[in-house]
Design a protein around this motif. Structure first.
Motif, PDB file in Angstrom:
ATOM      1  N   ASN A   7      -2.620 -34.286   5.091  1.00 51.44           N
ATOM      2  CA  ASN A   7      -2.485 -33.665   3.773  1.00 51.44           C
ATOM      3  C   ASN A   7      -1.323 -34.218   2.964  1.00 51.44           C
ATOM      4  O   ASN A   7      -1.001 -33.678   1.924  1.00 51.44           O
ATOM      5  CB  ASN A   7      -2.311 -32.151   3.938  1.00 51.44           C
ATOM      6  CG  ASN A   7      -3.570 -31.500   4.446  1.00 51.44           C
ATOM      7  OD1 ASN A   7      -4.669 -31.971   4.175  1.00 51.44           O
ATOM      8  ND2 ASN A   7      -3.418 -30.432   5.199  1.00 51.44           N
ATOM      9  N   PRO A   9       0.510 -36.141   0.311  1.00 53.58           N
ATOM     10  CA  PRO A   9       0.134 -36.877  -0.886  1.00 53.58           C
ATOM     11  C   PRO A   9       1.048 -38.078  -1.122  1.00 53.58           C
ATOM     12  O   PRO A   9       2.167 -38.140  -0.625  1.00 53.58           O
ATOM     13  CB  PRO A   9       0.324 -35.845  -1.997  1.00 53.58           C
ATOM     14  CG  PRO A   9       1.430 -34.979  -1.487  1.00 53.58           C
ATOM     15  CD  PRO A   9       1.218 -34.913   0.020  1.00 53.58           C
ATOM     16  N   ALA A  31      -2.743 -44.489  -2.365  1.00 55.10           N
ATOM     17  CA  ALA A  31      -3.428 -43.233  -2.048  1.00 55.10           C
ATOM     18  C   ALA A  31      -4.850 -43.518  -1.561  1.00 55.10           C
ATOM     19  O   ALA A  31      -5.304 -42.906  -0.585  1.00 55.10           O
ATOM     20  CB  ALA A  31      -3.446 -42.320  -3.274  1.00 55.10           C
ATOM     21  N   ARG A  32      -5.532 -44.438  -2.247  1.00 48.98           N
ATOM     22  CA  ARG A  32      -6.885 -44.795  -1.781  1.00 48.98           C
ATOM     23  C   ARG A  32      -6.817 -45.430  -0.406  1.00 48.98           C
ATOM     24  O   ARG A  32      -7.615 -45.113   0.480  1.00 48.98           O
ATOM     25  CB  ARG A  32      -7.540 -45.748  -2.779  1.00 48.98           C
ATOM     26  CG  ARG A  32      -8.111 -45.043  -3.984  1.00 48.98           C
ATOM     27  CD  ARG A  32      -8.957 -45.959  -4.837  1.00 48.98           C
ATOM     28  NE  ARG A  32      -8.211 -47.064  -5.417  1.00 48.98           N
ATOM     29  CZ  ARG A  32      -7.542 -47.018  -6.560  1.00 48.98           C
ATOM     30  NH1 ARG A  32      -7.497 -45.897  -7.252  1.00 48.98           N
ATOM     31  NH2 ARG A  32      -6.904 -48.060  -7.015  1.00 48.98           N
ATOM     32  N   ARG A  35      -6.179 -42.850   2.078  1.00 49.10           N
ATOM     33  CA  ARG A  35      -7.058 -41.685   1.907  1.00 49.10           C
ATOM     34  C   ARG A  35      -6.246 -40.404   1.703  1.00 49.10           C
ATOM     35  O   ARG A  35      -6.484 -39.374   2.342  1.00 49.10           O
ATOM     36  CB  ARG A  35      -7.995 -41.540   3.097  1.00 49.10           C
ATOM     37  CG  ARG A  35      -8.907 -42.721   3.257  1.00 49.10           C
ATOM     38  CD  ARG A  35      -9.829 -42.526   4.415  1.00 49.10           C
ATOM     39  NE  ARG A  35     -10.543 -43.771   4.691  1.00 49.10           N
ATOM     40  CZ  ARG A  35     -11.043 -44.080   5.850  1.00 49.10           C
ATOM     41  NH1 ARG A  35     -10.938 -43.255   6.864  1.00 49.10           N
ATOM     42  NH2 ARG A  35     -11.663 -45.222   6.020  1.00 49.10           N
ATOM     43  N   PRO A  37      -4.191 -37.693  -1.159  1.00 49.64           N
ATOM     44  CA  PRO A  37      -4.190 -37.244  -2.548  1.00 49.64           C
ATOM     45  C   PRO A  37      -3.085 -37.959  -3.318  1.00 49.64           C
ATOM     46  O   PRO A  37      -2.069 -38.362  -2.747  1.00 49.64           O
ATOM     47  CB  PRO A  37      -3.891 -35.744  -2.460  1.00 49.64           C
ATOM     48  CG  PRO A  37      -3.766 -35.403  -1.029  1.00 49.64           C
ATOM     49  CD  PRO A  37      -3.831 -36.645  -0.216  1.00 49.64           C
ATOM     50  N   ARG A  39      -0.365 -37.492  -6.329  1.00 44.45           N
ATOM     51  CA  ARG A  39       0.329 -36.464  -7.104  1.00 44.45           C
ATOM     52  C   ARG A  39       1.177 -37.151  -8.166  1.00 44.45           C
ATOM     53  O   ARG A  39       2.077 -37.928  -7.853  1.00 44.45           O
ATOM     54  CB  ARG A  39       1.203 -35.629  -6.169  1.00 44.45           C
ATOM     55  CG  ARG A  39       2.083 -34.617  -6.815  1.00 44.45           C
ATOM     56  CD  ARG A  39       1.565 -33.208  -6.877  1.00 44.45           C
ATOM     57  NE  ARG A  39       0.591 -32.811  -5.909  1.00 44.45           N
ATOM     58  CZ  ARG A  39       0.797 -32.032  -4.868  1.00 44.45           C
ATOM     59  NH1 ARG A  39       1.994 -31.593  -4.603  1.00 44.45           N
ATOM     60  NH2 ARG A  39      -0.204 -31.687  -4.083  1.00 44.45           N
ATOM     61  N   ARG A  77      -2.960 -40.544 -15.600  1.00 39.69           N
ATOM     62  CA  ARG A  77      -4.259 -40.281 -14.950  1.00 39.69           C
ATOM     63  C   ARG A  77      -5.247 -41.399 -15.288  1.00 39.69           C
ATOM     64  O   ARG A  77      -5.986 -41.857 -14.409  1.00 39.69           O
ATOM     65  CB  ARG A  77      -4.837 -38.936 -15.413  1.00 39.69           C
ATOM     66  CG  ARG A  77      -4.389 -37.762 -14.597  1.00 39.69           C
ATOM     67  CD  ARG A  77      -5.192 -36.514 -14.918  1.00 39.69           C
ATOM     68  NE  ARG A  77      -5.214 -36.182 -16.337  1.00 39.69           N
ATOM     69  CZ  ARG A  77      -4.300 -35.421 -16.960  1.00 39.69           C
ATOM     70  NH1 ARG A  77      -3.293 -34.931 -16.290  1.00 39.69           N
ATOM     71  NH2 ARG A  77      -4.409 -35.171 -18.235  1.00 39.69           N
TER      72      ARG A  77
END
Length: 80
Positions: A7, A9, A31-32, A35, A37, A39, A77
């Motif tokens: 979990n 990030p 992050a990809r 895998r 998240p 933030r 984003r």
């Protein structure tokens, strides 16, 4: 294949600059890869709550700061 991060990030600060957007793109790739998240964070320091509470000064300034932060986060984003 990359290991999973659980979990945890990947956290990246957003300041609206081009170098900041490069950091966001790098963080999104990480992050990809892991895998995890992603933030995105943006901070504003030095705001005096009493001053912001003054309707003559604070409301307009608070709204302007909030709008600018939301715009920076939206661009980040999109870059991610």
């Amino acid at each position: 294949m990359a290991e999973t991060s659980g979990n945890m990030p990947v956290v990246v600060g957003v300041d609206g600059s081009e170098s900041g957007l490069r950091a966001v793109r790098w963080a999104a790739r990480e992050a990809r890869r892991w895998r995890a998240p992603l933030r995105l964070v943006h901070a504003v320091v030095g705001l005096d709550e009493q001053w912001l509470a003054d309707p003559a000064v604070g409301t307009g300034f608070r709204d302007a700061v909030t709008d600018a932060a939301q715009e920076r986060l939206a661009r980040a984003r999109d870059a991610a």
